[in-house]
Write an enzyme that holds these catalytic residues in place. Structure first.
Site, PDB file in Angstrom:
ATOM      1  N   GLU A 265      48.918  42.189  40.313  1.00 41.89           N
ATOM      2  CA  GLU A 265      48.497  41.109  39.411  1.00 41.89           C
ATOM      3  C   GLU A 265      47.562  41.768  38.416  1.00 41.89           C
ATOM      4  O   GLU A 265      46.460  42.194  38.769  1.00 41.89           O
ATOM      5  CB  GLU A 265      47.814  40.010  40.213  1.00 41.89           C
ATOM      6  CG  GLU A 265      47.783  38.687  39.480  1.00 41.89           C
ATOM      7  CD  GLU A 265      46.456  38.450  38.818  1.00 41.89           C
ATOM      8  OE1 GLU A 265      46.326  38.851  37.640  1.00 41.89           O
ATOM      9  OE2 GLU A 265      45.560  37.902  39.464  1.00 41.89           O
ATOM     10  N   CYS A 299      41.507  36.845  34.199  1.00 46.00           N
ATOM     11  CA  CYS A 299      42.769  37.381  33.678  1.00 46.00           C
ATOM     12  C   CYS A 299      43.672  36.281  33.142  1.00 46.00           C
ATOM     13  O   CYS A 299      44.513  36.531  32.300  1.00 46.00           O
ATOM     14  CB  CYS A 299      43.477  38.196  34.755  1.00 46.00           C
ATOM     15  SG  CYS A 299      43.664  37.285  36.284  1.00 46.00           S
TER      16      CYS A 299
END
Ligand code: ADP
Length: 494
Positions: A265, A299
Site C-alpha cells: 500500500e 496517503c
C-alpha cells in the site's frame, strides 16, 4: 510543564523489542531517541535492533510456523486474538499517549487511530474463526473420470510486516492481525520515527496474551537495512508493507529472488473532482478539513482539488477561508485538530514543495509557512495553492502536508483527464448534487477507491487497495483476509 513531561513516567522508558517470546535489548546494546514533534524534545529512547536481531526474529518466526500447531489451530488463535483485543483495550490510554508523543496526532482525533484498530482485532478474530478453510469446489470431469475438488485455504508462512510512521498503531494492527489470525507467524518492523507503537504492542503480546514464543516478533531499529534484511530473507514467505512507492519498489526487488508474495500500500496523489452542480458549502470545508486533520500525513488524502472554471473563484474563497480558520496547535489540547508535521525533515520537504509550486506559477491563497504563534514544534500553516499546473512537481509529488492544490477544469472529460494524470491511483473523491453523474465520473477515475460526497470508501468490511504505482493487493474486506492465505486445490475421488 509540557504534556510529555507530565507523562514521562509512562513514556520515557528504554523500550525493548520482542524476539522469540522475550522482551530484549538489541544485540549491540545501542538505543535511539524518540522525539516529540510538538516540543522538539527527546521523549525517550528505544532499543536499536541490528540485522543480526532481525535474523534471530525471522528464525524464531520460521520455527514457530514450521514446528508448532499455530497454523492449524484456529480455536487457539481465536482465543489469543480475543485476549489481545482485551489487553489492547486495557492499555488504550497508554497507547494513545504514545501515539500523540511519537506522531503529534491531536488527542481530539486520536479515536480512529486507537479505538478503531482495537475493535478491528476483534473483527479479524471473529472473521477468521468463521472462515471456511476447507471448501468443496464441486465435481469436475477429468481425463481419468470425475474428481471432487476441495479447496484448502492455508497460511502462507512467515509474514514480514513493515509499517510507516503516519498512523503507526493502526497500521501495525492492520498489517499483522489478519496475518496472525490466518495462521501465519509475523515479524513486525515499525518505522524509525514511531518505534514505541510497535514496542508497546510487542510488550502487550508478551506479557498479556498466550501468543506462543516466535509467533509474533517486533524488531525496532533506526536503520533501513534492518527492514531491507527482512524483505530479502529467504525464510520469509510474504511481505506486507505500507509506505512510499520508492521503498515499495525496493521491497519488490528484494523479494524477487525468492518470489515472495508482496502486499503493498504505497503513495497517493488523489484528486477530488468537484462537479459544477456540487454543494460547495458542504463539500469544500470538508475537503479543507481532510487536508489538515492529520497534518496532511495521509496517503488517501484527496489533495488535488479540481474546480469547474464557471465557479472557480467561489470555490477558492470557501477553501481559503476554511483552511485559514482550521484549529492548529498543541496536540494534547482538546479542540486542536491539526498538530505538527512529524519531523523537521518532513516539514522542510513540505515547505520545499509549496515553494516549488509558487516557483512554477501557482498562486498562494493562504498559508505557505510556519504559524506565527507556533515556532516550537514542526507546525505548518494550512496552505492553499491555486492555478496549479497539473504537470508541475507540486501536482505530481505526494506532499504529506496540510496543502491543497487547486486546478480549474472546463468539462467533466477535462476533469477526468487531469485526475488520471498521475503515476498514483490510491483514492479520489467526486462531489455532485447528482449521485448517478458522480458515479459515472468515479468509474472513469483510474484509482482504487473513491468517495462520493464525502461518503467514505474506507472501512474494515470493504477491500482497500491501490492501482498503478499505489500498490498491489488489498487490505480489509474478504479479500484482505484471503491475501494471507494460499489456496491448495485437492482432487479427490468423486
Ligand atoms: P518514509 O520515507 O516516509 O520514512 P518509507 O516508505 O521509507 O517512508 O518507510 C516506511 C517503512 O519502510 C519504515 O518502517 C522504514 O524503516 C522501512 N524501510 C525503509 N527503507 C526500506 C528498505 N529498503 N527495505 C525495507 N524496508 C524499508
Amino acid at each position: 510543564m509540557t504534556a510529555v513531561e507530565s507523562d514521562s513516567g509512562v513514556l520515557a522508558g528504554e523500550e525493548r523489542m520482542l524476539i522469540d517470546g522475550e522482551l530484549v535489548h538489541a544485540a549491540g546494546g545501542a538505543f535511539f531517541d524518540v522525539e516529540h514533534p510538538a516540543s522538539e524534545q527527546v521523549a525517550g529512547r528505544v532499543t536499536d535492533g541490528t540485522v543480526a536481531d532481525m535474523e534471530r526474529a525471522v528464525g524464531a518466526a520460521r520455527r514457530a510456523f514450521d514446528n508448532t500447531d499455530w497454523s492449524r489451530d484456529v480455536e487457539f488463535r481465536y482465543h489469543c486474538l480475543m485476549q489481545l483485543h482485551a489487553a489492547l483495550d486495557r492499555n488504550k490510554e497508554r497507547l494513545r499517549r504514545i501515539l500523540i508523543t511519537e506522531v503529534g496526532c491531536p488527542v481530539t482525533v486520536s479515536g480512529s487511530q486507537i479505538e478503531s484498530p482495537i475493535e478491528e482485532v476483534k473483527h479479524w478474530a471473529e472473521h477468521g474463526r468463521a472462515f471456511d478453510y476447507l471448501q468443496d469446489n464441486g465435481v469436475h470431469e477429468t481425463q481419468l473420470g470425475p474428481a471432487r475438488r476441495k479447496l484448502s485455504y492455508e497460511a502462507i508462512g512467515v509474514v514480514g510486516a513493515i509499517t510507516p510512521w503516519n498512523v503507526p498503531f493502526y497500521l501495525n494492527i492492520a498489517e499483522t492481525v489478519p496475518a496472525l489470525m490466518a495462521g501465519n507467524t509475523v515479524v513486525l518492523k515499525p518505522a524509525q520515527l514511531t518505534p514505541w507503537s510497535g514496542s508497546e504492542y510487542g510488550r502487550i503480546v508478551a506479557e498479556e496474551t498466550d501468543i506462543p514464543a516466535g509467533v509474533f516478533n517486533v524488531v525496532t531499529s533506526n536503520a533501513n537495512e534492518v527492514g531491507a534484511a527482512l524483505s530479502a530473507d529467504p525464510r520469509v514467505d510474504m511481505i506486507t508493507f505500507t509506505g512510499s512507492t520508492a521503498t515499495g519498489r525496493a521491497i519488490l526487488a528484494a523479494g524477487a529472488p525468492t518470489v515472495k508474495k508482496t502486499l503493498l500500500e504505497l503513495g497517493g496523489k488523489s484528486a477530488h473532482i468537484v462537479l459544477d452542480d456540487a454543494d460547495f458549502s458542504s463539500a469544500l470545508p470538508l475537503a479543507a478539513m481532510m487536508a489538515c486533520v492529520m497534518s496532511g500525513q495521509s496517503c488517501i488524502l484527496p489533495s488535488r482539488i479540481l474546480l469547474p472554471r464557471s465557479r472557480y473563484d467561489e470555490g477558492l474563497q470557501i477553501l481559503a477561508a476554511s483552511m485559514a480558520a482550521f484549529p492548529v496547535g498543541d496536540p494534547w489540547t482538546p479542540g486542536n485538530m491539526q498538530g505538527p508535521q512529524i519531523s523537521a525533515t518532513q516539514r522542510q520537504k513540505v515547505l520545499g514543495l509549496i515553494q516549488s509550486g509558487i516557483d512554477s506559477g501557482a498562486r498562494l491563497l493562504t498559508g505557505g509557512g510556519v504559524p506565527e504563534n507556533l515556532t516550537t514544534g514542526y507546525y505548518t500553516q494550512a496552505t492553499l495553492l491555486a492555478d496549479v499546473d497539473p504537470d508541475s512537481q507540486v501536482a505530481q509529488e505526494e506532499i504529506f502536508g496540510p496543502v491543497l492544490t487547486v486546478t480549474p477544469y472546463d468539462s467533466d472529460e477535462d476533469a477526468i483527464a487531469i485526475a488520471n494524470n498521475s503515476i498514483y491511483g490510491l483514492s479520489g473523491e467526486v462531489s455532485s448534487a447528482d449521485p448517478e453523474r458522480a458515479l459515472r465520473v468515479a468509474q472513469r477515475m483510474r484509482t482504487g477507491n473513491v468517495s462520493i460526497n464525502a461518503k467514505s470508501h474506507f472501512g474494515i468490511s470493504s477491500p482497500f487497495g491501490g492501482t498503478k504505482q499505489s500498490g498491489l493487493g488489498y487490505r480489509n474486506g474478504e479479500q484482505g483476509y484471503m491475501e494471507y492465505l494460499d489456496i491448495k486445490t485437492i482432487g479427490m475421488p468423486a
